[in-house]
Motif scaffolding. Sequence first.
Motif, mmCIF file in Angstrom:
data_model
loop_
_atom_site.group_PDB
_atom_site.id
_atom_site.type_symbol
_atom_site.label_atom_id
_atom_site.label_comp_id
_atom_site.label_asym_id
_atom_site.label_seq_id
_atom_site.Cartn_x
_atom_site.Cartn_y
_atom_site.Cartn_z
ATOM 1 N N GLU A 269 -8.540 -9.071 4.693
ATOM 2 C CA GLU A 269 -9.348 -10.289 4.773
ATOM 3 C C GLU A 269 -9.103 -11.222 3.592
ATOM 4 O O GLU A 269 -9.154 -12.449 3.727
ATOM 5 N N TYR A 270 -8.809 -10.636 2.417
ATOM 6 C CA TYR A 270 -8.623 -11.452 1.222
ATOM 7 C C TYR A 270 -7.157 -11.595 0.821
ATOM 8 O O TYR A 270 -6.821 -11.705 -0.355
ATOM 9 N N GLY A 271 -6.275 -11.601 1.828
ATOM 10 C CA GLY A 271 -4.925 -12.086 1.616
ATOM 11 C C GLY A 271 -3.838 -11.057 1.419
ATOM 12 O O GLY A 271 -2.723 -11.415 1.040
ATOM 13 N N PHE A 272 -4.092 -9.778 1.680
ATOM 14 C CA PHE A 272 -3.056 -8.771 1.500
ATOM 15 C C PHE A 272 -2.281 -8.587 2.798
ATOM 16 O O PHE A 272 -2.862 -8.283 3.838
ATOM 17 N N ASP A 273 -0.949 -8.784 2.716
ATOM 18 C CA ASP A 273 -0.118 -8.519 3.880
ATOM 19 C C ASP A 273 0.145 -7.014 3.972
ATOM 20 O O ASP A 273 -0.418 -6.218 3.223
ATOM 21 N N GLN A 274 1.023 -6.612 4.916
ATOM 22 C CA GLN A 274 1.229 -5.194 5.194
ATOM 23 C C GLN A 274 1.730 -4.432 3.974
ATOM 24 O O GLN A 274 1.241 -3.341 3.670
ATOM 25 N N VAL A 275 2.691 -5.006 3.241
ATOM 26 C CA VAL A 275 3.249 -4.334 2.067
ATOM 27 C C VAL A 275 2.210 -4.234 0.956
ATOM 28 O O VAL A 275 2.000 -3.184 0.345
ATOM 29 N N LYS A 276 1.520 -5.365 0.680
ATOM 30 C CA LYS A 276 0.501 -5.354 -0.362
ATOM 31 C C LYS A 276 -0.652 -4.417 -0.005
ATOM 32 O O LYS A 276 -1.269 -3.816 -0.886
ATOM 33 N N LEU A 277 -0.919 -4.293 1.290
ATOM 34 C CA LEU A 277 -1.995 -3.415 1.733
ATOM 35 C C LEU A 277 -1.695 -1.973 1.380
ATOM 36 O O LEU A 277 -2.552 -1.247 0.846
ATOM 37 N N VAL A 278 -0.475 -1.532 1.640
ATOM 38 C CA VAL A 278 -0.085 -0.162 1.298
ATOM 39 C C VAL A 278 -0.107 0.032 -0.215
ATOM 40 O O VAL A 278 -0.576 1.059 -0.722
ATOM 41 N N LEU A 279 0.366 -0.966 -0.957
ATOM 42 C CA LEU A 279 0.345 -0.874 -2.421
ATOM 43 C C LEU A 279 -1.079 -0.818 -2.949
ATOM 44 O O LEU A 279 -1.378 -0.099 -3.906
ATOM 45 N N PHE A 280 -1.976 -1.588 -2.322
ATOM 46 C CA PHE A 280 -3.380 -1.595 -2.727
ATOM 47 C C PHE A 280 -3.992 -0.209 -2.534
ATOM 48 O O PHE A 280 -4.702 0.300 -3.407
ATOM 49 N N LEU A 281 -3.716 0.406 -1.387
ATOM 50 C CA LEU A 281 -4.215 1.761 -1.149
ATOM 51 C C LEU A 281 -3.574 2.753 -2.112
ATOM 52 O O LEU A 281 -4.208 3.736 -2.512
ATOM 53 N N ALA A 282 -2.316 2.499 -2.505
ATOM 54 C CA ALA A 282 -1.663 3.369 -3.476
ATOM 55 C C ALA A 282 -2.358 3.275 -4.833
ATOM 56 O O ALA A 282 -2.554 4.288 -5.521
ATOM 57 N N VAL A 283 -2.748 2.052 -5.210
ATOM 58 C CA VAL A 283 -3.477 1.866 -6.469
ATOM 59 C C VAL A 283 -4.796 2.622 -6.438
ATOM 60 O O VAL A 283 -5.165 3.319 -7.393
ATOM 61 N N ILE A 284 -5.529 2.497 -5.330
ATOM 62 C CA ILE A 284 -6.794 3.224 -5.193
ATOM 63 C C ILE A 284 -6.562 4.725 -5.285
ATOM 64 O O ILE A 284 -7.335 5.462 -5.915
ATOM 65 N N THR A 285 -5.471 5.193 -4.674
ATOM 66 C CA THR A 285 -5.179 6.625 -4.675
ATOM 67 C C THR A 285 -4.836 7.133 -6.069
ATOM 68 O O THR A 285 -5.333 8.182 -6.499
ATOM 69 N N VAL A 286 -3.980 6.391 -6.794
ATOM 70 C CA VAL A 286 -3.622 6.802 -8.154
ATOM 71 C C VAL A 286 -4.865 6.820 -9.042
ATOM 72 O O VAL A 286 -5.078 7.757 -9.829
#
Length: 441
Positions: A269-286
């Motif tokens: 909703e706040y502008g993350f495309d498919q690649v950024k979305l996976v990276l965002f979840l990776a950040v949360i996971t780390v």
Amino acid sequence: MSDRSLYPLRDLPKQRQIWSWISYDVANQSFTLIINTLLFSIFFGKVVVQDDTKDDTLWAIGFGGSMLLAAILSPIFGAAADERGWKKSGLIVTGTICGVFTCLLALIQPGQIWLALLLYIPANCAFALGENFLASFLPALASEKDIGRLSGFSWGLAYLAALLLLALTAGSMLLFKVESVENWRPYFVFAGLWFLAFMIPTIRGLKEPAITQVEHPGRNFVVDGFQRLAESIRHLKGYRDLGLLMLASFFYGTGMSVVVSFASKLAEEYGFDQVKLVLFLAVITVSGIIGTFIPMKFQDRIGHRRITVMLLFVWILAATGFAAYAYLHDSHTAAGGTDYPTWPLWIIGNLLGFGLGSLGSANRAFVGYLSPPEKAAEMFGVWGFMFKLAAVMTIPFAWMKDKSGTPPALLLLAGFIIIGIVFTLMVDEKRGYAAAQRGSK
């Protein structure tokens, strides 16, 4: 560096059982990450529902409804598991159901909302019940002084597994140029097979805890479950602090449910495309991995209540920070602005991930610390009831988000966490542990 630092569970007995137990924590990551958090929530909205005005509410109904079912079944199945010694059987059956139904999600076609719900609700319900059965093994695998260490180590390895799953997902998307949400179905099959494969060590190595059981001959397991629950209610005064912790778990469990079920939708909703979305979840996971090792290292030393309250303040900071960002973003967009910066979301994502990993592990260990060993599955069943019931609050969250916007919904979330802090502060840790030990004699 000592051996204990390299492998913090080295001094614990039952190593084979511990690792077969940990394997299930690794197994169910495929469902919670790929299905609940990363891909299926978006697939459900964009491919199945295809209506932006109601997809959030329908997704919340599916997620919250399945968790409500799990909440109703949790104390009954938990009590029956203690009564009949069915902890391992319950774990394997629920895991198998979840893995098989996860694979079947790949069959869903556009517009098949009811099929999606009929497959997803039992899968998520089985996943949630399996978490209860898994947690009920803790008192049998570690002493009270080591529960936090074992829970945290296993939780941390589960997050490492999630990071591997994210890398495999992102890598395959880039390798095979998967750009359409419609083409995500193979990932659902992969998630189900991962779950089933990592259950194999659990099936082979985990043993049913040998505990004293109170038999109620002539009754089926449902009646046995109600009988055990009735006994717990009659003796509830002796477990006052555990009861307060259960109430606290309900209120801050809402926050964890929202992150699990809405993280990818909010990021998109706040502008993350498919690649950024996976990276965002990776950040949360780390961040979750880092956060998990905090209670593992310090919880048994400084106290369960103290570290829980500290972690809840991290959650309040994350929720209010996200609400402020959403308000500023929406105001900027309403005024005709574009390209609002997304860097604050990376900071918020780190806080959310840290809080999700550390609070989840700390809460599980806290419940185990205050639970009488012979009623472990029953108490974790009640814990499952409260924690899973909290997921139903994703429905009013989604409704407020649709009606009033994201900022008010996130502030509502912060309010629930504050109430959770109040109940946590009312827990007397020493008194609760003494009550649990009296119950085990």
